[in-house]
Design a protein around this motif. Sequence first.
Motif, PDB file in Angstrom:
ATOM      1  N   ALA A 196       0.857  -1.180   0.000  1.00 35.33           N
ATOM      2  CA  ALA A 196       0.000   0.000   0.000  1.00 35.33           C
ATOM      3  C   ALA A 196       0.895   1.231   0.000  1.00 35.33           C
ATOM      4  O   ALA A 196       1.921   1.256   0.684  1.00 35.33           O
ATOM      5  N   HIS A 197       0.525   2.235  -0.787  1.00 35.54           N
ATOM      6  CA  HIS A 197       1.249   3.500  -0.787  1.00 35.54           C
ATOM      7  C   HIS A 197       0.404   4.524  -0.040  1.00 35.54           C
ATOM      8  O   HIS A 197      -0.661   4.924  -0.504  1.00 35.54           O
ATOM      9  N   VAL A 198       0.894   4.917   1.131  1.00 37.82           N
ATOM     10  CA  VAL A 198       0.127   5.778   2.031  1.00 37.82           C
ATOM     11  C   VAL A 198       0.913   7.075   2.212  1.00 37.82           C
ATOM     12  O   VAL A 198       1.643   7.257   3.184  1.00 37.82           O
ATOM     13  N   ALA A 199       0.763   7.961   1.250  1.00 36.31           N
ATOM     14  CA  ALA A 199       1.490   9.236   1.260  1.00 36.31           C
ATOM     15  C   ALA A 199       0.526  10.344   0.884  1.00 36.31           C
ATOM     16  O   ALA A 199      -0.603  10.096   0.452  1.00 36.31           O
ATOM     17  N   GLY A 200       0.971  11.587   1.048  1.00 37.53           N
ATOM     18  CA  GLY A 200       0.121  12.727   0.745  1.00 37.53           C
ATOM     19  C   GLY A 200      -0.057  12.956  -0.741  1.00 37.53           C
ATOM     20  O   GLY A 200       0.668  12.406  -1.576  1.00 37.53           O
ATOM     21  N   ALA A 201      -1.004  13.826  -1.070  1.00 41.68           N
ATOM     22  CA  ALA A 201      -1.373  14.047  -2.469  1.00 41.68           C
ATOM     23  C   ALA A 201      -0.453  15.018  -3.193  1.00 41.68           C
ATOM     24  O   ALA A 201      -0.467  15.074  -4.426  1.00 41.68           O
ATOM     25  N   ASP A 202       0.359  15.799  -2.457  1.00 49.43           N
ATOM     26  CA  ASP A 202       1.198  16.820  -3.081  1.00 49.43           C
ATOM     27  C   ASP A 202       2.665  16.414  -3.093  1.00 49.43           C
ATOM     28  O   ASP A 202       3.191  15.942  -2.082  1.00 49.43           O
ATOM     29  N   ALA A 203       3.324  16.616  -4.220  1.00 47.13           N
ATOM     30  CA  ALA A 203       4.771  16.407  -4.332  1.00 47.13           C
ATOM     31  C   ALA A 203       5.457  17.746  -4.152  1.00 47.13           C
ATOM     32  O   ALA A 203       5.208  18.696  -4.907  1.00 47.13           O
ATOM     33  N   LEU A 204       6.342  17.835  -3.132  1.00 42.87           N
ATOM     34  CA  LEU A 204       6.981  19.100  -2.792  1.00 42.87           C
ATOM     35  C   LEU A 204       8.451  18.883  -2.471  1.00 42.87           C
ATOM     36  O   LEU A 204       8.830  17.847  -1.922  1.00 42.87           O
ATOM     37  N   SER A 205       9.269  19.892  -2.781  1.00 37.36           N
ATOM     38  CA  SER A 205      10.651  19.847  -2.320  1.00 37.36           C
ATOM     39  C   SER A 205      10.679  20.151  -0.820  1.00 37.36           C
ATOM     40  O   SER A 205       9.724  20.703  -0.258  1.00 37.36           O
ATOM     41  N   ARG A 206      11.779  19.799  -0.182  1.00 33.58           N
ATOM     42  CA  ARG A 206      11.885  20.099   1.250  1.00 33.58           C
ATOM     43  C   ARG A 206      11.850  21.611   1.496  1.00 33.58           C
ATOM     44  O   ARG A 206      11.343  22.062   2.524  1.00 33.58           O
ATOM     45  N   HIS A 207      12.372  22.383   0.549  1.00 30.81           N
ATOM     46  CA  HIS A 207      12.312  23.837   0.706  1.00 30.81           C
ATOM     47  C   HIS A 207      10.879  24.335   0.576  1.00 30.81           C
ATOM     48  O   HIS A 207      10.425  25.168   1.380  1.00 30.81           O
ATOM     49  N   GLU A 208      10.155  23.844  -0.424  1.00 31.27           N
ATOM     50  CA  GLU A 208       8.742  24.231  -0.570  1.00 31.27           C
ATOM     51  C   GLU A 208       7.956  23.862   0.689  1.00 31.27           C
ATOM     52  O   GLU A 208       7.106  24.631   1.154  1.00 31.27           O
ATOM     53  N   LEU A 209       8.246  22.695   1.222  1.00 30.86           N
ATOM     54  CA  LEU A 209       7.581  22.243   2.437  1.00 30.86           C
ATOM     55  C   LEU A 209       7.923  23.174   3.600  1.00 30.86           C
ATOM     56  O   LEU A 209       7.046  23.560   4.388  1.00 30.86           O
ATOM     57  N   GLY A 210       9.189  23.553   3.716  1.00 35.21           N
ATOM     58  CA  GLY A 210       9.599  24.461   4.771  1.00 35.21           C
ATOM     59  C   GLY A 210       8.916  25.818   4.669  1.00 35.21           C
ATOM     60  O   GLY A 210       8.541  26.411   5.692  1.00 35.21           O
ATOM     61  N   MET A 211       8.735  26.302   3.451  1.00 40.81           N
ATOM     62  CA  MET A 211       8.057  27.585   3.258  1.00 40.81           C
ATOM     63  C   MET A 211       6.605  27.506   3.718  1.00 40.81           C
ATOM     64  O   MET A 211       6.085  28.442   4.344  1.00 40.81           O
TER      65      MET A 211
END
Length: 260
Positions: A196-211
């Motif tokens: 099962a793949h249980v991850a979020g719907a958005d693909a983000l860089s760690r920098h985008e996530l930090g912002m």
Amino acid sequence: MTLLVIGGSGFLGREVARQAGRSVTTHFRAGGPGRRLDVRDRAAVLRLVEELRPDVVVNTAYVQADWVTTAEGAMHVAAAAAATGARLVHVSTDLVFSGRDVTYDETSVPDPVTPYGAAKAAAETAIKGLVADAVVARTSLILGDGDSGHEKFVHALAAGTASGGLYTDTVRCPVHVTDLAAALLELAGSTYAGIAHVAGADALSRHELGMLIARRDGLDEAALPTARQGSGPLDVRLDGTRTQARLRTRLRGAREFLAR
């Protein structure tokens, strides 16, 4: 349904235990209010599972730099589940993939390029051989409401108390810990077997996530330094479309759960 959570002192394990409530028995390698367990000790794992006879074992335990805990420990848990007839839900990672193909669904074959990814891939192989009806739930970066490691790192960077930076060249699909725990419990109570793949719907860089974290928490975005990882698994995106179709739990994207 009685649940045994292995790794119950960890960020995810605590949330699985919290959501499961009174039906759960949590066990810890070290610290916390539960019983101590070292998954590296095969005999100790078997004794514990034989004593408790849980309906389901949820294994969230790992030590990123320790092959024995991450790979062999997972095998010990799987062997104990097989010996007692317990259902097994094992938490794996997107780092079983190299990133060369960028997007990976549940049928993708692991091709790890890091020791941790290799240990997790080895654990998946052992589980597949020992417990045919187990669930192997691959996930990505796990966030919360300020208490995850990544969120704390962002705060430390903004405050100038940590060195380093947020990678602009690594992409993942972050998931909220409450969504992930709910999905794991839902899978535990189902008849589904396999990946099962249980991850979020958005693909983000760690920098985008930090912002996004900075905006939610009122931090100075300009104070967040950037960096590049340069090698290893860079862009790894878990496609969980098939898994999401089986779940009532909605796996939100980080843009949603980090919104102010």
